[in-house]
Design a protein around this motif. Sequence first.
Motif, short mmCIF file in Angstrom:
data_model
loop_
_atom_site.label_atom_id
_atom_site.label_comp_id
_atom_site.label_asym_id
_atom_site.label_seq_id
_atom_site.Cartn_x
_atom_site.Cartn_y
_atom_site.Cartn_z
N THR A 1 36.22 29.54 49.66
CA THR A 1 37.12 30.65 49.95
C THR A 1 38.58 30.17 49.90
O THR A 1 39.42 30.78 49.25
CB THR A 1 36.78 31.26 51.31
OG1 THR A 1 35.38 31.56 51.32
CG2 THR A 1 37.57 32.54 51.56
N ASP B 1 31.30 37.00 49.36
CA ASP B 1 30.48 36.41 50.43
C ASP B 1 30.25 37.46 51.51
O ASP B 1 31.14 37.75 52.31
CB ASP B 1 31.19 35.18 51.02
CG ASP B 1 30.34 34.51 52.12
OD1 ASP B 1 29.25 35.05 52.44
OD2 ASP B 1 30.78 33.46 52.62
N ARG C 1 28.52 35.35 55.50
CA ARG C 1 29.23 34.62 56.54
C ARG C 1 30.15 35.59 57.27
O ARG C 1 30.96 36.26 56.64
CB ARG C 1 30.04 33.51 55.91
CG ARG C 1 30.48 32.46 56.89
CD ARG C 1 31.14 31.33 56.13
NE ARG C 1 31.56 30.26 57.01
CZ ARG C 1 32.16 29.16 56.58
NH1 ARG C 1 32.41 29.01 55.31
NH2 ARG C 1 32.50 28.22 57.44
N GLN D 1 38.70 36.39 55.86
CA GLN D 1 39.32 35.10 55.52
C GLN D 1 39.99 35.17 54.15
O GLN D 1 41.13 34.73 53.97
CB GLN D 1 38.24 33.99 55.52
CG GLN D 1 38.81 32.59 55.34
CD GLN D 1 37.71 31.56 55.07
OE1 GLN D 1 36.51 31.88 55.09
NE2 GLN D 1 38.11 30.32 54.82
N ASP E 1 34.74 34.90 44.85
CA ASP E 1 34.30 34.01 45.93
C ASP E 1 32.84 34.37 46.23
O ASP E 1 32.48 35.55 46.25
CB ASP E 1 35.16 34.25 47.18
CG ASP E 1 34.83 33.30 48.32
OD1 ASP E 1 34.31 32.19 48.03
OD2 ASP E 1 35.09 33.66 49.49
MG MG Z 1 33.69 30.96 52.17
#
Ligand code: MG
Length: 437
Positions: free
Chosen positions: A109, A132, A135, A141, A184
């Motif tokens: 990331t 993603d 997570r 993020q 990502d």
């Molecule tokens: Mg990541």
Amino acid sequence: LSERLQSALAKLKGKGKVSEADVKAAMREVRLALLEADVNYKVVKDFVSKVRERAVGQEVLKSLTPGQQVIKVVNEELTQLMGGAQSKLELTSKPSVIMMVGLQGAGKTTTTGKLGRYLKKQNRRPLLVAGDVYRPAAIRQLEVLGEQVELPVFSMGDQESPVTIAEKGVAEAKDQDYDTVLIDTAGRLHIDETMMEELKAIKEKVEPDETLLVVDAMTGQDAVNVAESFNRELGLTGVILTKLDGDTRGGAALSVRSVTDCPVKFSGMGEKVDALEPFHPERMASRILGMGDVLTLIEKAQASVDQEKAKDLERRMRKQQFTFDDFLEQMDQVRNMGPLDEVLGMMPGMGQMKGMKNLQVDEKQLTRVEAIIRSMTREEKQQPDIINASRRKRIAAGSGTTVQDVNRLIKQFMDMKKMMKQFTSMSKGKKKKGFGK
Ligand code: MG
Ligand code: GDP
């Protein structure tokens, strides 16, 4: 690793001459240093044998001492090991798609943000895609990173499948005229089937220009194993080594390319968004050897210095100013270069004079010759004509040779000078001969 390699090579650095045994000893330490740095065993073996072969072989550069030459060879082979030339991204499709893959915590990331920033600086228009969905906070993020680097982030929350998100992200880029899509993806702690299947599905759907594995350099040999499996399962176009700032051993950096045949394209050098650098094998090699650009400097200097020296020598020979100092310098080179007649062939204007029997000296004789010349005074070296009988006696005593030895050398020298004179008058009007070329 740097320290170990440097100390192994430092012993060679100052040496005027390096024997096969010196090289062997240094290579033994280089080998240990590499193994301790967690470089793949087979890689180390190949590397050391290549260096040894070249270091004790024929490659001799006149302006480098043999010690410097071994270091140069090590540097070149390290560079080769890491792929030789820099490997750039190959982005051809419109939009170009870059898929980031790797284990959890590797830095995917973060690197997606960094790479977006890097490409933006190259005047591209990147779109970051948050793929993603597993997570917690992974999407957030990426969004934060997007704000930092001032790039848009495409996300669909965590309810859609990553395949759909990737596909829609690319479609969005087409719509909005973004030319580069960075996807990502989610990683796992270890390589597992589900993750691979998902990545394969995404890859099939979006057909990325680049599939980049993000891998933590600090994990050393594990990083190499991870790269191997990802490459086998998924097919990679490149590797990004992260956390090289904390990687003191350098094992992954050194072996990833030769084990997986995947080029390292970038390296992460810190947590900040600007801490991403294109991976330059040569710079990395120099960094590992801890000599920065010194070697490049040597290389540059060498080309010009050699030519200048050669030209100067040729000039002096033509003017019959050839002295014992020049003679000694040639002798020094002879020792590192091999058979004397070959060396003579390389001396300015001497190519035509091969087979000068009285100049065929062997190694033991060379040592004697050197001792004799070193026992001469400055004046004697510059003006051999002044070396009379008493001076000859003194020189013989000082060099641990006999007056006959001294006589013979002076005669050889005078003969050589005479022949040069003949040659230069002979070749007057003819085209100038270069140095060995
Ligand atoms: Mg990541
Ligand atoms: P991901 O799980 O693969 O997406 O990994 P992240 O991008 O979340 O990064 C995991 C951790 O590694 C974070 O704390 C990052 O700040 C850190 N990190 C990533 N790249 C680098 C790097 O090049 N150097 C350092 N020192 N830390 C890094």
